[in-house]
Design a protein around this motif. Structure first.
Motif, short mmCIF file in Angstrom:
data_model
loop_
_atom_site.label_atom_id
_atom_site.label_comp_id
_atom_site.label_asym_id
_atom_site.label_seq_id
_atom_site.Cartn_x
_atom_site.Cartn_y
_atom_site.Cartn_z
N UNK A 222 21.10 21.74 67.57
CA UNK A 222 21.27 21.44 68.77
C UNK A 222 22.79 21.21 68.91
N UNK A 223 23.34 20.70 67.94
CA UNK A 223 24.85 20.75 67.91
C UNK A 223 25.84 21.58 68.59
N UNK A 224 26.71 20.94 69.24
CA UNK A 224 27.69 21.70 70.22
C UNK A 224 29.01 20.96 70.44
N UNK A 225 29.98 21.69 70.47
CA UNK A 225 31.30 21.09 71.21
C UNK A 225 31.91 21.34 72.48
N UNK A 226 30.86 22.04 73.09
CA UNK A 226 31.07 22.65 74.53
C UNK A 226 30.03 21.84 75.33
N UNK A 227 30.97 20.89 76.16
CA UNK A 227 30.18 20.08 77.33
C UNK A 227 29.06 20.62 78.18
N UNK A 228 29.45 22.10 78.57
CA UNK A 228 28.34 22.90 79.56
C UNK A 228 27.11 23.08 78.56
N UNK A 229 27.33 23.30 77.52
CA UNK A 229 26.05 23.57 76.62
C UNK A 229 25.16 22.41 76.35
N UNK A 230 25.96 21.34 76.13
CA UNK A 230 25.26 20.02 75.87
C UNK A 230 24.50 19.72 77.19
N UNK A 253 28.66 8.33 84.00
CA UNK A 253 28.57 9.70 84.02
C UNK A 253 29.36 10.11 82.65
N UNK A 254 28.59 11.35 82.18
CA UNK A 254 29.10 11.82 80.78
C UNK A 254 30.37 12.46 81.10
N UNK A 255 31.12 11.93 80.05
CA UNK A 255 32.68 12.52 80.03
C UNK A 255 32.96 13.93 79.59
N UNK A 256 33.44 14.89 80.28
CA UNK A 256 33.73 16.14 79.65
C UNK A 256 34.94 15.97 78.62
N UNK A 257 34.94 16.15 77.30
CA UNK A 257 35.73 15.88 76.50
C UNK A 257 36.12 17.60 75.68
#
Length: 804
Positions: A222-230, A253-257
């Motif tokens: 499940x691990x990802x570094x892409x916000x949209x995928x998460x 709100x979830x912060x897009x990093x």
């Protein structure tokens, strides 16, 4: 990763930054009965802490001897829908991502593609820093260990709109906070730069490289570094922050990093992170594949810079110890989430804890909980319950050190029967049993301890805080400190001494009936009585001493500072005319100098005022505009525009207040609202209407000007120390701690200058604001308008559409 930002102008500030227990264990092998019992006890302890610390939900995975011995969820991933946390629940892991970045870069060192000591500008030509026309050779080693001398510039990435390229182009315009390679200064942008430089050297996209090189080989599904995928993962935790003023959880709100992923943008569940921990404990090997060599993994765990007493930093890891064993650990925090990854390699033990609340003390305390339940058992160390009587220690102790001014530390007994210290603006810290020296270390860390002083009758007289080789004395509130010497004999020493090494004058005063050195931009150091050589040892730091110099007539002329009694650090000459003020003016007399009634009349005549100017965030390299509108009552609005890096808006309207912009929309209540009320620009003219207690501390000379020093206190807010020009009443200096529901408090100092008489008001048009989270900010107003016509909703604190 912690997003913590405080911007102040005039007397304004906008702070940014940051029960269901599942019944089944996930155990990869049959555990010994003793270990199973300890796991149950650990689960109980974690659940108790979760509830005590207002954590909605969390998950933990524990690895020992290469096996997953515990994986479990606690509480809720969504409070509104009462959905439980499971081991498949996705969380943001914040700055625990840094170790992934350092490991990934270590694989390039293994390949021979780069060296730890390559300069970043070799791969990122635009990321080149200079000081005094000299290039600063920042290497992978420097950036990954936070020793560049450049402080936090989280402003560059916080709103999520600036691209990685924009951030990296802007950062070199920042001013350094400290000397290169001398000290630890946490900097997320340096991790972004290191990650991007490594990806450029490899010729790949960072996020794809991270996935292919680490996530896939380790089975981190499940691990990802892409916000949209998460956001498209099926089970993701909702993020919260606990508001201690309203005693409610706020949904964040979830912060897009995506623009700063190498520093803290990874999302994962504890099943994923368990594989990561397993590889680390197995010296870089996973399922027979060497992901990173033992040599380079060891490099990431090697001390590169000292953080504080007993704590170092490697590459993406804090390095400390527990009961003689090395601890490799790192926490992470971002809006709505907090994480902790920790390893005890000598016990072949490690764990990951993921929570859905912004920053929590459990991140640090979880280490002691896990180690004490599992590592102690493995070593045959038994745990005992204390039978000590804690009642003699219980009470209130006065703190006047660092950023604390007349603050009260309370020693108490917890519901669990342990001794603890409640630090104002922070949290309640539980204490361990005393060691042979009587020091009781915090359960959170082996680097901070307390002890107690007793009189001849055994009564507790004071609390001592031991940290960073310092020994802070906090006298008990209800105990009278007896003078060691007739106070009149100390009078000749009092005054100010011009330092050659500090930026300003050292003030010698009396505090707690003791001669005290108030060092500029440092703190007040009480002194012991002189020894046979005339050296007065610092009461909190035994390797520092002071000696006063007399002329032939016996008049005090200078002050010498020594380290280790022999190494002279400074000779500060006494400034003429700086003897203690004997006039003892009243509060009313001092405030009257600023003509408050005249200023208040001008405020009422002007009705609504607007100040406009510029703001420079010097340690981020960013410049923006600022507009402050206020009335003669209790309304004001400040808008700081730092495009393309976002804006900050704070509004106060009577009994309501709110802030939004770079950080999520947040309503202000209780002490946070009162704090903002006290930062209305007109407070400078009528402090008596905003503070419960005002005290004239004394008269000084500052930058050639006579000044009165006042201390202000409003209910449970931190005290404020101000300096007013003795001739004009101008506000010259404002020093306090800004409360934040996530960070606790942040010390802030504001220096005011360029005072002008406009519209009947005497206003400072220039402010220099300093705080450890943002560094130094320069605010300059260039115009002020009176009788401004504003829209009916200008001071509205309702949630605007732009904040959604």
């Amino acid at each position: 990763m912690k997003l913590k930002l405080a911007i102040q102008g005039m007397l304004l500030h906008a702070c940014l930054l940051v029960v269901l227990m599942l019944p089944a264990w996930a155990i990869a092998k049959e555990t010994p009965e003793s270990t199973a019992v300890q796991l149950e006890l650990l689960a109980d302890a974690l659940e108790a802490k979760r509830q005590e610390l207002h954590i909605p939900g969390m998950a933990i995975a524990v690895i020992q001897d290469g096996q997953l011995i515990m994986a479990r969820g606690f509480g809720h991933r969504d409070l509104a829908q009462q959905l439980p946390v499971t081991t498949d629940t996705l969380f943001a892991i914040g700055s625990t991502s840094k170790a992934l970045t350092a490991t990934l870069i270590g694989t390039l060192v293994d390949e021979g593609t780069i060296s730890w000591d390559d300069e970043l500008s070799q791969y990122l030509p635009e990321y080149r820093f200079s000081q005094e026309d000299q290039s600063v050779p920042i290497t992978f080693r420097d950036s990954l260990s936070h020793r560049t001398g450049y402080s936090r510039n989280d402003l560059l990435w916080a709103n999520g709109q600036a691209t990685r390229e924009q951030i990296l182009r802007t950062a070199p315009g920042a001013e350094p906070w400290d000397k290169f390679r001398e000290s630890f200064h946490y900097n997320n942008v340096m991790y972004l730069a290191a990650g991007q430089a490594a990806a450029h050297a490899k010729g790949v996209n960072w996020d794809e490289w991270l996935s292919n090189e680490l996530f896939k080989p380790l089975g981190m599904k499940q691990a990802t570094s892409v916000f949209e995928q998460a956001m498209n993962r099926p089970v993701i935790a909702t993020g919260y922050v606990w508001n201690d003023a309203t005693e409610q959880h706020l949904t964040l709100p979830r912060r897009n990093l995506n623009n700063v992923t190498p520093a803290g943008g990874v999302w994962a569940d504890v099943n994923d992170m368990a594989q990561w921990v397993r590889m680390l404990l197995n010296q870089g090997q996973y399922n027979g594949q060497q992901i990173i060599s033992k040599e380079q993994l060891d490099n990431t765990w090697s001390p590169q810079v000292r953080v504080g007493a007993g704590v170092d930093y490697g590459f993406g890891w804090f390095l400390q110890s527990w009961q003689g064993q090395s601890v490799i650990e790192h926490g992470g925090s971002i809006d709505g989430y907090a994480a902790q990854v920790a390893l005890l390699p000598e016990s072949n033990l490690g764990f990951v804890l993921l929570t859905n609340v912004t920053a929590t003390p459990l991140q640090q305390s979880s280490m002691n909980l896990v180690w004490e339940h599992l590592a102690s058992t493995a070593q045959g160390v038994s745990k005992t319950t204390s039978t000590e009587d804690f009642k003699p220690f219980v009470g209130e102790y006065l703190a006047n050190f660092a950023s604390f001014k007349d603050d009260v530390f309370e020693v108490l007994i917890t519901e669990q029967g342990t001794l603890a210290v409640d630090v104002p603006g922070q949290m309640i810290y539980e204490l361990k049993a005393p060691d042979v020296d009587g020091r009781r270390y915090f359960t959170l860390t082996d680097t901070v301890a307390v002890s107690f002083d007793h009189d001849d009758n055994g009564q507790v007289m004071a609390l001592r805080m031991h940290q960073n080789r310092m020994n802070f004395e906090l006298p008990r509130k209800d105990v009278l400190i007896k003078p060691e010497i007739d106070p009149q004999l100390l009078q000749p020493y009092l005054g100010q001494y011009q330092s050659t090494i500090f930026n300003g004058a050292i003030e010698v005063k009396i505090q707690n009936h003791r001669l005290t050195l108030d060092v500029p931009n440092e703190m007040a150091f009480e002194l012991h009585q002189p020894d046979d050589e005339g050296l007065r040892q610092f009461r909190i730091k035994d390797d520092m001493s002071a000696r006063f110099i007399e002329d032939d007539s016996g008049k005090i002329t200078a002050l010498e500072l020594y380290r280790d009694r022999t190494r002279k650090l400074d000779t500060a000459s006494k400034i003429a005319g700086n003897e203690p003020d004997q006039t003892k003016l009243s509060v009313a007399d001092v405030l009257a100098i600023g003509k408050p009634e005249q200023r208040k009349a001008a405020l009422e005549a002007g009705k609504v005022f607007t100040l406009k100017g510029t703001i420079k965030v010097l340690n981020s390299g960013v410049t923006g505009t600022v507009s402050t509108t206020f009335d003669a009552g209790n309304k004001f609005r400040q808008h700081i525009n730092l495009a393309p890096f976002g804006d900050v808006i704070v509004v106060v309207d009577g009994d309501s207040g709110a802030t939004w912009g770079i950080n999520p929309y947040t309503e202000l209540h209780g002490k946070y609202l009162r704090q903002m009320h006290n930062e209305h620009p007109a407070v400078a003219f009528n402090v008596q209407d905003h503070f419960d207690h005002i005290q004239v501390v004394g008269k000084r000379v500052r930058d050639g000007r006579d000044v009165h020093v006042l201390r202000l206190k409003d209910q449970d807010l931190p005290s404020v120390t101000v300096m007013l020009d003795a001739n004009t009443g101008d506000l010259l200096r404002y020093r306090t701690r800004v409360l934040n529901m996530v960070t606790g408090s942040v010390p802030v100092t504001i220096e005011y200058s360029d005072h002008r008489e406009v519209h009947g008001l005497r206003m400072p048009f220039k402010s220099t604001i300093t705080n450890p989270m943002m560094g130094k900010l320069l605010l300059e107003y260039d115009e002020i308008q009176a009788n401004v016509t504003v829209s009916d909703d200008l001071f509205s604190t309702a949630r605007p559409k732009s904040a959604d």
